[in-house]
Design a protein around this motif. Structure first.
Motif, PDB file in Angstrom:
ATOM      1  N   ASP A   3     -28.329 -32.684  -3.615  1.00  0.00           N
ATOM      2  CA  ASP A   3     -28.628 -33.362  -4.730  1.00  0.00           C
ATOM      3  C   ASP A   3     -28.711 -35.114  -4.518  1.00  0.00           C
ATOM      4  O   ASP A   3     -27.838 -35.589  -4.128  1.00  0.00           O
ATOM      5  CB  ASP A   3     -27.508 -33.238  -5.805  1.00  0.00           C
ATOM      6  N   ASP A   5     -29.062 -39.055  -4.501  1.00  0.00           N
ATOM      7  CA  ASP A   5     -28.780 -39.926  -5.532  1.00  0.00           C
ATOM      8  C   ASP A   5     -29.319 -41.277  -5.256  1.00  0.00           C
ATOM      9  O   ASP A   5     -28.707 -41.772  -4.366  1.00  0.00           O
ATOM     10  CB  ASP A   5     -27.261 -39.699  -5.990  1.00  0.00           C
ATOM     11  N   PHE A   6     -30.353 -41.793  -6.026  1.00  0.00           N
ATOM     12  CA  PHE A   6     -30.900 -43.046  -5.638  1.00  0.00           C
ATOM     13  C   PHE A   6     -30.154 -44.334  -6.532  1.00  0.00           C
ATOM     14  O   PHE A   6     -30.829 -45.297  -6.662  1.00  0.00           O
ATOM     15  CB  PHE A   6     -32.301 -42.970  -5.822  1.00  0.00           C
ATOM     16  N   SER A   7     -29.266 -43.962  -7.375  1.00  0.00           N
ATOM     17  CA  SER A   7     -28.725 -44.758  -8.189  1.00  0.00           C
ATOM     18  C   SER A   7     -28.081 -46.204  -7.716  1.00  0.00           C
ATOM     19  O   SER A   7     -28.117 -47.064  -8.612  1.00  0.00           O
ATOM     20  CB  SER A   7     -27.582 -44.096  -9.211  1.00  0.00           C
ATOM     21  N   GLN A   8     -27.734 -46.187  -6.499  1.00  0.00           N
ATOM     22  CA  GLN A   8     -27.291 -47.310  -5.862  1.00  0.00           C
ATOM     23  C   GLN A   8     -28.458 -48.274  -5.176  1.00  0.00           C
ATOM     24  O   GLN A   8     -28.174 -49.247  -4.632  1.00  0.00           O
ATOM     25  CB  GLN A   8     -26.111 -46.953  -5.076  1.00  0.00           C
ATOM     26  N   GLY A   9     -29.803 -47.921  -5.404  1.00  0.00           N
ATOM     27  CA  GLY A   9     -30.590 -48.684  -4.742  1.00  0.00           C
ATOM     28  C   GLY A   9     -30.795 -48.373  -3.248  1.00  0.00           C
ATOM     29  O   GLY A   9     -31.406 -49.115  -2.541  1.00  0.00           O
ATOM     30  N   TYR A  60     -25.432 -37.230  -3.587  1.00  0.00           N
ATOM     31  CA  TYR A  60     -24.617 -37.467  -4.625  1.00  0.00           C
ATOM     32  C   TYR A  60     -23.287 -37.059  -4.425  1.00  0.00           C
ATOM     33  O   TYR A  60     -22.721 -36.335  -3.574  1.00  0.00           O
ATOM     34  CB  TYR A  60     -25.333 -36.449  -5.777  1.00  0.00           C
ATOM     35  N   PRO A  61     -22.262 -38.098  -4.667  1.00  0.00           N
ATOM     36  CA  PRO A  61     -22.723 -39.076  -5.421  1.00  0.00           C
ATOM     37  C   PRO A  61     -23.020 -40.530  -4.215  1.00  0.00           C
ATOM     38  O   PRO A  61     -22.263 -40.454  -3.308  1.00  0.00           O
ATOM     39  CB  PRO A  61     -21.211 -39.655  -6.168  1.00  0.00           C
ATOM     40  N   SER A  62     -23.803 -41.048  -4.748  1.00  0.00           N
ATOM     41  CA  SER A  62     -24.429 -42.555  -3.874  1.00  0.00           C
ATOM     42  C   SER A  62     -23.317 -43.402  -3.664  1.00  0.00           C
ATOM     43  O   SER A  62     -22.536 -43.731  -4.607  1.00  0.00           O
ATOM     44  CB  SER A  62     -25.711 -42.884  -4.335  1.00  0.00           C
ATOM     45  N   ARG A  63     -23.132 -43.770  -2.346  1.00  0.00           N
ATOM     46  CA  ARG A  63     -22.632 -44.999  -2.219  1.00  0.00           C
ATOM     47  C   ARG A  63     -23.475 -46.082  -1.763  1.00  0.00           C
ATOM     48  O   ARG A  63     -24.489 -45.872  -1.413  1.00  0.00           O
ATOM     49  CB  ARG A  63     -21.427 -44.743  -1.114  1.00  0.00           C
ATOM     50  N   ARG A  64     -23.046 -47.431  -1.627  1.00  0.00           N
ATOM     51  CA  ARG A  64     -23.856 -48.460  -1.324  1.00  0.00           C
ATOM     52  C   ARG A  64     -24.101 -48.804   0.242  1.00  0.00           C
ATOM     53  O   ARG A  64     -23.752 -49.693   0.943  1.00  0.00           O
ATOM     54  CB  ARG A  64     -23.649 -49.644  -2.005  1.00  0.00           C
TER      55      ARG A  64
END
Length: 111
Positions: A3, A5-9, A60-64
């Motif tokens: 999964d 996760d691109f939510s953190q850019g 997932y879950p994304s980190r920076r």
């Protein structure tokens, strides 16, 4: 794949569709046809091909950070009656920590 996760850019996804309607053919399409002919020992002429690339995709879950990202591609192709998917992974590019994933009974395939 897991999964992503691109939510953190962090990471990029893009695609390219390859036209096979003209007499000139893209080298990628030719390479795909050659691989299918060689490994599956069947004649093959692509009518449609799509390449999707995930570069430095975080799980997932994304980190920076991008220390545990993965880079991979899928090439989808069809001759109008048969379809194939080629899964390509960057050498050393699968760096997701599977020990930290939510599921530990992972299967390879699709649904």
């Amino acid at each position: 794949w897991d999964d992503a996760d691109f939510s953190q850019g962090v990471g990029t996804t893009w695609y390219q569709e390859y036209s096979t309607l003209s007499s000139t053919q893209d080298p990628l399409v030719h390479d795909v046809e050659t691989k299918i002919k060689k490994y599956l020992k069947t004649p093959y002429v692509a009518k449609w091909t799509l390449k999707v690339t995930w570069e430095k995709a975080p799980a997932y879950p994304s980190r920076r950070d991008d220390t545990q990202t993965s880079t991979y591609q899928v090439v989808l192709t069809t001759d109008g009656s048969r379809s194939f998917a080629l899964l390509l992974y960057q050498d050393g590019g699968m760096r997701w920590d599977y020990a930290g994933l939510a599921a530990d009974n992972v299967l390879i395939g699709f649904s």
